[in-house]
Design a protein around this motif. Structure first.
Motif, mmCIF file in Angstrom:
data_model
loop_
_atom_site.group_PDB
_atom_site.id
_atom_site.type_symbol
_atom_site.label_atom_id
_atom_site.label_comp_id
_atom_site.label_asym_id
_atom_site.label_seq_id
_atom_site.Cartn_x
_atom_site.Cartn_y
_atom_site.Cartn_z
ATOM 1 N N SER A 201 0.818 -1.214 0.000
ATOM 2 C CA SER A 201 0.000 0.000 0.000
ATOM 3 C C SER A 201 0.848 1.259 0.000
ATOM 4 N N SER A 202 2.047 1.199 0.560
ATOM 5 C CA SER A 202 2.916 2.371 0.643
ATOM 6 C C SER A 202 4.041 2.275 -0.374
ATOM 7 N N LEU A 203 4.497 3.428 -0.860
ATOM 8 C CA LEU A 203 5.561 3.475 -1.849
ATOM 9 C C LEU A 203 6.918 3.400 -1.171
ATOM 10 N N SER A 204 7.830 2.670 -1.782
ATOM 11 C CA SER A 204 9.199 2.613 -1.278
ATOM 12 C C SER A 204 9.942 3.872 -1.705
ATOM 13 N N THR A 205 11.132 4.058 -1.175
ATOM 14 C CA THR A 205 11.951 5.211 -1.537
ATOM 15 C C THR A 205 12.269 5.215 -3.025
ATOM 16 N N ASP A 206 12.574 4.035 -3.572
ATOM 17 C CA ASP A 206 12.895 3.949 -4.998
ATOM 18 C C ASP A 206 11.674 4.249 -5.860
ATOM 19 N N GLU A 207 10.493 3.792 -5.438
ATOM 20 C CA GLU A 207 9.278 4.073 -6.207
ATOM 21 C C GLU A 207 8.956 5.559 -6.195
ATOM 22 N N LYS A 208 9.177 6.207 -5.052
ATOM 23 C CA LYS A 208 8.966 7.655 -4.978
ATOM 24 C C LYS A 208 9.928 8.390 -5.900
ATOM 25 N N PHE A 209 11.184 7.959 -5.907
ATOM 26 C CA PHE A 209 12.169 8.588 -6.794
ATOM 27 C C PHE A 209 11.763 8.404 -8.258
ATOM 28 N N THR A 210 11.282 7.214 -8.604
ATOM 29 C CA THR A 210 10.853 6.950 -9.979
ATOM 30 C C THR A 210 9.732 7.898 -10.385
#
Length: 605
Positions: A201-210
């Motif tokens: 349900s929550s975005l990882s740091t890498d997904e946020k960067f993407t």
């Protein structure tokens, strides 16, 4: 302060003479630009976003050699640049791309060297040498780290077996001069670094960067959409390719297909513009040619899924006029011509299916079919006379490339033989030898793969996605499993797909195996693994002649026009649609979806 970042004017204001070169921001503001790289001093000193110079430098041209050397440096390869060779500079259109850039298949980042020969022989397109160290990259530390990963790992891994100058030369250099492409590449690299094992349900740091990098790329592209020049159109097309690859890596296949459809429409705009200037679209020494070659590869992926995306009639006619050389200088050149031949086969099939009067259409397209078969024979003759098999003997990756190209040739020949008939599904029974040949080359590839080593350090790929953006053997094995009605051959192809652990572009081996198995179940009215062939062979066993029983399936039992609906998220629901013609000549449309939890196929009403 570096010389390239000093303000050469010594004053501010808009009273200076209008210049034709410079960044886009300074052009719009109508002020003189110092042309600092990657952002000019005038923009950075006034807290403005420098929109860059385009892949081809100020005023639509490539940056000069001196301008590149005095700018901020970005690393593209760990090795020294290859000295410019006079034979490269004097090459003419029509010679093999391999003379310019043909890296050994499976080369590592340490082995790969940037080809600093110009993309074109004309001065206006010349690219200066790429600086070799990451000195003053004007970005956050994390962005520098992601870009370093791209140039060391992603650019070698993600193109697959048949990497070409789009990945090794054009795209890295576009990152150096185009902020939109740089951010798009950062998003792609961030998504490719790690395999998404489960949905959270929550975005990882890498997904946020993407997501952030993707948003920055879209923001930077707004300027290109507004300029409406050839240079801006090329920037948009390159960014579109990267966006398609990003969605493929994230397994958002519906979005990837949408991006691709938009890009194909833009390719038509570029084609019309080049036609007005009497420039060829297919010159693979030019950036336009590399862009087109990448779109051609992506288009073939969705064609094989069953989607009827195609180029304009002008481009297709030009492809038909593209002559096969007498000899290929590399596997890469052979692949380039094979892509064109497969595209022509799909075009013939689409034209026939769209025709209102089948008999008239068959007569009108017969000459094109004869020409295609002739060119396929010429391709095989050139492939054999080039002794590429002997050249590949010392390199297992080249051996794999050789076998895959032979698989594609057999598939293209089957397509050419069957594309102009209303009874296409029955004609596949006359192509058993071709299907057996495909399976034999696949078995050879399995044997070779046992000795393959990943061309990237194991520690770097421990968490990297097991996907590439180009196709290999998955679509050909799927084609064999769904078109060949010899149970022994199609079941063997399904088994190979089931044991293939990677993804090839929009093709997931797991999805291909499940769809092919369900198609086989529909046609034969039983589970393939419950047949007498269930456990009688291993993957390395080439079928014997006595096992190749003549298919007994009637026309009313066979399905046609299969369209695969890939999942739009990791481990999402897959589906496919097909048609079956009953004895009363009525067509039945079959639509199936696979429940990812139970693994059961469900009918869609």
């Amino acid at each position: 302060m570096p010389r390239s970042q000093k303000n050469p004017t010594g004053s501010s204001g808009r009273s200076g003479p209008k210049v034709k070169s410079g960044c886009r921001t300074c052009k719009i503001r109508k002020v003189k630009c110092d042309e600092g790289k990657p952002s000019c001093y005038r923009c950075s000193s006034s807290s403005r976003v420098c929109d860059g110079y385009g892949v081809w430098g100020g005023d639509g041209h490539l940056p000069s050699r001196n301008a590149t050397q005095t700018g901020v440096k970005l690393a593209i390869s760990r090795n020294k640049t290859r000295p410019r060779n006079e034979k490269y500079a004097n090459s003419k259109f029509g010679q093999s791309e391999s003379q310019f850039c043909d890296f050994p298949l499976g080369c590592t980042g340490a082995d790969m060297k940037m080809d600093n020969a110009s993309l074109s022989t004309t001065g206006q397109w010349e690219i200066g040498p790429v600086p070799m160290s990451l000195v003053e990259f004007p970005a956050a530390a994390h962005e520098r780290g992601v870009f370093f990963w791209f140039q060391q790992y992603t650019v070698n891994k993600i193109p697959g077996l048949f990497s070409f100058k789009f990945w090794s030369s054009l795209l890295p250099r576009a990152c150096y001069s185009e902020p939109a492409i740089l951010h798009a590449v950062l998003a792609l690299t961030s998504a490719h670094k790690y395999e998404q094992l489960e949905t959270t349900s929550s975005l990882s740091t890498d997904e946020k960067f993407t997501l952030e990098a993707y948003g920055k790329a879209i923001h930077c592209l707004r300027t290109d959409f507004g300029l409406k020049s050839n240079t801006s159109l090329k920037v948009i097309l390159i960014a579109c390719i990267v966006f398609v690859c990003l969605e493929i890596v994230q397994q958002h296949h519906a979005t990837a297909i949408t991006h691709l459809a938009n890009g194909l429409r833009l390719i038509e705009q570029l084609e019309r513009s080049l036609a007005a200037e009497a420039q060829p679209l297919f010159d693979h020494h030019e950036p336009e040619g590399l862009i087109f070659q990448m779109f051609l590869r992506l288009k073939l992926q969705v064609n094989m899924l069953g989607y009827c995306y195609d180029f304009s009639s002008y481009i297709n006619n030009s492809l038909s006029a593209y002559r096969i050389p007498g000899r290929f200088l590399s596997m890469l050149e052979a692949r380039k011509y094979m892509d064109i031949l497969i595209s022509r086969a799909f075009e013939l099939e689409y034209l026939f299916q769209k025709a209102c009067f089948r008999e008239r259409a068959e007569r009108g397209l017969k000459d094109n079919q004869i020409s295609l078969r002739s060119d396929l024979d010429l391709w095989l003759q050139a492939f054999i006379s080039s002794f590429l098999q002997d050249k590949a003997a010392s390199n297992n990756w080249n051996k794999v490339a050789y076998n895959i190209l032979r698989m594609y040739h057999d598939m293209a020949y089957v397509m050419a033989e069957t594309c102009l008939s209303a009874h296409q599904e029955m004609l596949f029974d006359y192509q058993v030898e071709r299907f057996l040949s495909i399976l034999t080359y696949a078995i050879n590839t399995i044997t070779i793969s046992a000795g393959l080593q990943e061309p990237i350090l194991p520690e770097a790929t421990a968490k990297m996605q097991k996907s590439i953006v180009d196709i290999g053997w998955i679509p050909v094995l799927y084609y064999t499993a769904t078109r060949c009605r010899v149970a022994r051959i199609r079941l063997h192809a399904i088994r190979i797909l089931e044991l293939t652990s990677h993804r090839e572009g929009m093709w997931d081996a797991r999805v291909a195996a499940q769809v092919a198995q369900e198609v086989m179940r529909i046609e034969e009215a039983q589970d393939p693994y419950q047949s007498c062939l269930g456990d009688t062979f291993t993957l390395e066993m080439i079928p014997k002649r006595k096992e190749l029983k003549t298919p007994t399936l009637g026309a009313s039992q066979r399905v046609s026009n299969i369209q695969v609906i890939p999942p739009d998220e990791p481990w999402g629901m897959i589906g496919f649609m097909c048609r079956k013609k009953h004895n009363n000549s009525n067509w039945e449309v079959i639509w199936k979806e696979n429940d990812p939890i139970s693994g059961m196929w469900l009918d869609v009403v």
